[in-house]
Design an enzyme around this catalytic site. Structure first.
Site, mmCIF file in Angstrom:
data_model
loop_
_atom_site.group_PDB
_atom_site.id
_atom_site.type_symbol
_atom_site.label_atom_id
_atom_site.label_comp_id
_atom_site.label_asym_id
_atom_site.label_seq_id
_atom_site.Cartn_x
_atom_site.Cartn_y
_atom_site.Cartn_z
ATOM 1 N N SER A 1 38.017 -22.753 30.438
ATOM 2 C CA SER A 1 37.703 -23.071 31.836
ATOM 3 C C SER A 1 38.780 -23.933 32.480
ATOM 4 O O SER A 1 39.030 -23.828 33.671
ATOM 5 C CB SER A 1 36.385 -23.836 31.932
ATOM 6 O OG SER A 1 35.327 -23.005 31.605
ATOM 7 N N GLU B 1 36.737 -13.454 35.821
ATOM 8 C CA GLU B 1 38.031 -13.820 36.417
ATOM 9 C C GLU B 1 39.131 -13.484 35.400
ATOM 10 O O GLU B 1 39.143 -14.026 34.304
ATOM 11 C CB GLU B 1 38.046 -15.310 36.773
ATOM 12 C CG GLU B 1 37.053 -15.661 37.882
ATOM 13 C CD GLU B 1 37.072 -17.132 38.267
ATOM 14 O OE1 GLU B 1 37.531 -17.453 39.365
ATOM 15 O OE2 GLU B 1 36.610 -17.963 37.458
ATOM 16 N N ASN C 1 36.153 -22.424 40.580
ATOM 17 C CA ASN C 1 36.158 -23.887 40.571
ATOM 18 C C ASN C 1 37.157 -24.486 41.552
ATOM 19 O O ASN C 1 36.996 -25.626 41.972
ATOM 20 C CB ASN C 1 36.369 -24.417 39.159
ATOM 21 C CG ASN C 1 35.097 -24.261 38.353
ATOM 22 O OD1 ASN C 1 33.994 -24.268 38.914
ATOM 23 N ND2 ASN C 1 35.220 -24.083 37.049
HETATM 24 P P1 NAD Z 1 30.752 -24.515 22.317
HETATM 25 O O1 NAD Z 1 31.168 -25.826 21.793
HETATM 26 O O2 NAD Z 1 29.337 -24.283 22.738
HETATM 27 O O3 NAD Z 1 31.113 -23.374 21.254
HETATM 28 C C1 NAD Z 1 32.311 -23.321 20.551
HETATM 29 C C2 NAD Z 1 32.109 -22.474 19.306
HETATM 30 O O4 NAD Z 1 33.366 -22.348 18.670
HETATM 31 C C3 NAD Z 1 31.146 -23.089 18.281
HETATM 32 O O5 NAD Z 1 30.245 -22.097 17.829
HETATM 33 C C4 NAD Z 1 32.070 -23.540 17.157
HETATM 34 O O6 NAD Z 1 31.460 -23.478 15.867
HETATM 35 C C5 NAD Z 1 33.185 -22.538 17.280
HETATM 36 N N1 NAD Z 1 34.465 -22.965 16.698
HETATM 37 C C6 NAD Z 1 34.948 -24.207 16.533
HETATM 38 N N2 NAD Z 1 36.185 -24.156 15.982
HETATM 39 C C7 NAD Z 1 36.460 -22.855 15.796
HETATM 40 C C8 NAD Z 1 37.558 -22.151 15.254
HETATM 41 N N3 NAD Z 1 38.635 -22.782 14.817
HETATM 42 N N4 NAD Z 1 37.483 -20.803 15.197
HETATM 43 C C9 NAD Z 1 36.386 -20.147 15.651
HETATM 44 N N5 NAD Z 1 35.332 -20.766 16.181
HETATM 45 C C10 NAD Z 1 35.369 -22.101 16.254
HETATM 46 O O7 NAD Z 1 31.735 -24.212 23.550
HETATM 47 P P2 NAD Z 1 31.493 -23.291 24.843
HETATM 48 O O8 NAD Z 1 30.811 -24.095 25.899
HETATM 49 O O9 NAD Z 1 30.960 -21.975 24.435
HETATM 50 O O10 NAD Z 1 33.005 -23.139 25.321
HETATM 51 C C11 NAD Z 1 33.889 -22.268 24.668
HETATM 52 C C12 NAD Z 1 34.982 -21.889 25.643
HETATM 53 O O11 NAD Z 1 34.379 -21.257 26.767
HETATM 54 C C13 NAD Z 1 35.748 -23.086 26.197
HETATM 55 O O12 NAD Z 1 37.104 -22.752 26.316
HETATM 56 C C14 NAD Z 1 35.117 -23.321 27.557
HETATM 57 O O13 NAD Z 1 36.020 -23.873 28.490
HETATM 58 C C15 NAD Z 1 34.767 -21.917 27.956
HETATM 59 N N6 NAD Z 1 33.688 -21.811 28.952
HETATM 60 C C16 NAD Z 1 32.527 -22.511 28.815
HETATM 61 C C17 NAD Z 1 31.540 -22.420 29.799
HETATM 62 C C18 NAD Z 1 30.234 -23.165 29.686
HETATM 63 O O14 NAD Z 1 29.462 -23.176 30.667
HETATM 64 N N7 NAD Z 1 29.895 -23.733 28.535
HETATM 65 C C19 NAD Z 1 31.747 -21.586 30.917
HETATM 66 C C20 NAD Z 1 32.943 -20.841 31.013
HETATM 67 C C21 NAD Z 1 33.908 -20.974 30.023
#
Ligand code: NAD
Length: 298
Positions: A120, A153, A192
């Site tokens: 993000s 996006e 954003n």
């Molecule tokens: P999260 O912390 O909920 O999930 C991350 C996952 O990655 C976990 O399951 C973790 O075990 C796993 N992980 C950790 N290290 C790892 C590795 N080395 N290899 C593989 N998996 C690994 O995070 P999230 O909120 O899902 O965010 C993930 C990405 O998505 C980020 O880049 C974030 O910016 C983006 N994002 C999040 C949102 C949101 O609303 N949460 C929205 C859009 C984009």
């Protein structure tokens, strides 16, 4: 480029939604995460998500069963990516974790695999070198609850090839997203870049005593025809996020208005457990927030 086999790395808040969405639309999806325990949790979350698809999209049980058949799981990176046409990375929003992941992925993935980051706040060019294949790397950014808020996006960085950019746009459409091409790197993408200044301005007006929360929302709603105002949106995003952003800015700028915003958000909302829609109360009370009353806009 014709993507059939997809790997989603990271099965957290966004990753498991992306995996399910792609599987629902007929793609063969491998879910990769750091260990089998986390993957077992993802399987449980998929069951709940299936119910949401039924309720919100009127998905049938057959469609949900077919979705599960398209999903497989692995905590072994080489195994997880061995057939991948496209890998979507949704690992934690931490530059070190992501860089380390891309270094390993660069070794493990076949040459054909295109990589897409769902980050993000971090720009793809920051990781382009670590991927070892900058021309096959792009950002593909989803919003939370992707089956309902279906923005896709697609943002290229300077070295992304046209073919990869266009193929990922086609893929986003194929999994039910409204594909939004972004031709130049932009922190915050489009959503954003528009939303954060609006929410920030609303908080400033309120903290500065210019007007009250309901009047600020009402103004926006009447003037633009929007169904919700900035404080209603903040309740959905979560007041903790607003607090964290203001806190970072207050520490950086020492702006008295920001410092006041941080104190107010903490004392009147965070400390009282009023975090927004998720806790039933934030700036409004849920499930029937005042801004949805038929008389609110009068
Ligand atoms: P999260 O912390 O909920 O999930 C991350 C996952 O990655 C976990 O399951 C973790 O075990 C796993 N992980 C950790 N290290 C790892 C590795 N080395 N290899 C593989 N998996 C690994 O995070 P999230 O909120 O899902 O965010 C993930 C990405 O998505 C980020 O880049 C974030 O910016 C983006 N994002 C999040 C949102 C949101 O609303 N949460 C929205 C859009 C984009």
């Amino acid at each position: 480029m014709d993507f059939k086999s997809i790997t989603v790395a990271g099965s957290g808040v966004l990753g498991y939604q992306i995996a399910f969405q792609a599987a629902y639309h007929g793609f063969i999806v491998t879910v990769y995460d750091i260990n089998d325990e986390v993957l077992a949790k993802a399987k449980t979350k998929f069951t709940t998500l299936g119910e949401a698809f039924k309720q919100d999209l009127h998905a049938t049980q057959e469609q949900i069963d077919a979705t599960f058949k398209n999903l497989s799981y692995s905590s072994d990176l080489a195994e997880a990516v061995k057939d991948a046409d496209l890998l979507i990375e949704a690992v934690p929003e931490n530059p070190e974790i992501k860089t380390d992941f891309y270094h390993k992925l660069a070794q493990a993935a076949p040459e054909k695999t295109v990589f897409a980051t769902n980050s993000s706040t971090l720009l793809p060019s920051q990781f382009a070198e670590a991927t070892g294949r900058p021309e096959k790397f792009v950002a593909l950014h989803f919003a939370n609850e992707i089956w309902k808020h279906n923005t896709g996006e697609v943002m290229r960085h300077p070295a992304t090839s046209d073919e990869v950019f266009n193929s990922v746009i086609q893929f986003a459409k194929a999994i039910g997203m409204v594909a939004l091409p972004i031709y130049k790197e932009q922190p915050g993408y489009i959503v954003n870049s528009l939303l954060v200044p609006l929410l920030d301005a609303a908080v400033n007006l309120w903290i500065n005593g210019v007007s009250d929360i309901e009047t600020i929302d009402k103004t926006w709603m009447v003037a633009t025809g929007a169904p919700v105002g900035p404080f209603g949106i903040l309740d959905v995003v979560g007041i903790t996020t607003a607090y964290n952003i203001n806190k970072m800015e207050a520490e950086e700028t020492q702006d008295p208005l920001k410092i006041k915003a941080v104190e107010k958000l903490k004392e009147d909302y965070i400390d009282k457990g009023k975090l927004g829609v998720s806790t039933g109360e934030g700036f409004y009370q849920y499930p029937n927030p005042a801004y949805q009353d038929k008389d609110f806009l009068k």
